[in-house]
Design a protein around this motif. Structure first.
Motif: not given
Length: 196
Positions: A136-139, A128-131, A177-181, A143-146
């Motif tokens: 997350l690369g789109s934002i 699941w890390l690749g997808p 919400g934290t990812l939105g930040d 590096e937040l994938a893990t």
């Protein structure tokens, strides 16, 4: 002269066995799968070799279905915040579409049946890390994938243990919400504007 294996029949049988296992779990006996497929246990052994080989093929087919379906849900969409994409994926993972996979692979992790797929726990995590990295690369935060994967897996375990869907959903919303930040910070950094 014996019959030659017929890949189209094997494939049809494998799909039917996989459907049955997703609905009812991995069976202890081949008779359950032979009944589900409308064939005999002898024919299943003819096409797959052994019971364990058939069950391994069923697990692999189910896993590929899961990766195809949910991998697509994790793909970033051009006109959508990735947190919205993750929210939709979470709803599907934990909803009726995802439940058969969670039951099947949860049982596999916890049982002696893991001998059917050595290394499954590692594969079930890393595939699941690749997808997630792509999404997350789109934002600007691949590096937040893990971290995102760990939160999802932890909340899925919590949901499985407690059945408290509302609490797990609320926790996932707070996390998003934290990812939105992070997404907002990334937009501000690229535009040169300060947040606030």
């Amino acid at each position: 002269m014996g019959r030659r294996p017929q890949p189209e029949i094997r494939d049809r049988l494998l799909d039917a066995c996989t459907d049955h296992a997703l609905a009812h779990g991995l069976p202890d006996r081949l008779e359950q799968l032979s009944t589900a497929t409308g064939t005999s246990a002898r024919m299943l052994v003819y096409h797959f070799g052994t019971r364990d080989a058939l069950l391994r093929a069923v697990l692999q087919r189910a896993r590929q279905r899961q990766l195809d379906a949910f991998g697509d849900l994790l793909r970033p969409r051009p006109d959508e915040a990735y947190t919205v994409t993750l929210q939709r994926a979470w709803a599907s993972f934990t909803g009726t579409d995802g439940q058969p996979y969670l039951r099947m692979f949860g049982a596999l992790r916890e049982s002696a049946e893991q001998q059917l797929w050595p290394g499954f726990r590692r594969t079930a995590t890393t595939d699941w890390l690749g997808p997630l990295e792509d999404g997350l690369g789109s934002i600007g935060r691949p590096e937040l994938a893990t971290l995102v994967l760990a939160v999802i897996r932890g909340l899925l375990m919590d949901l499985d243990s407690t059945g408290d869907r509302a609490r797990a959903d609320r926790a996932f919303d707070i996390f998003l919400g934290t990812l939105g930040d992070h997404q907002h910070d990334n937009v501000d950094a690229t535009s040169g504007r300060r947040a606030g």
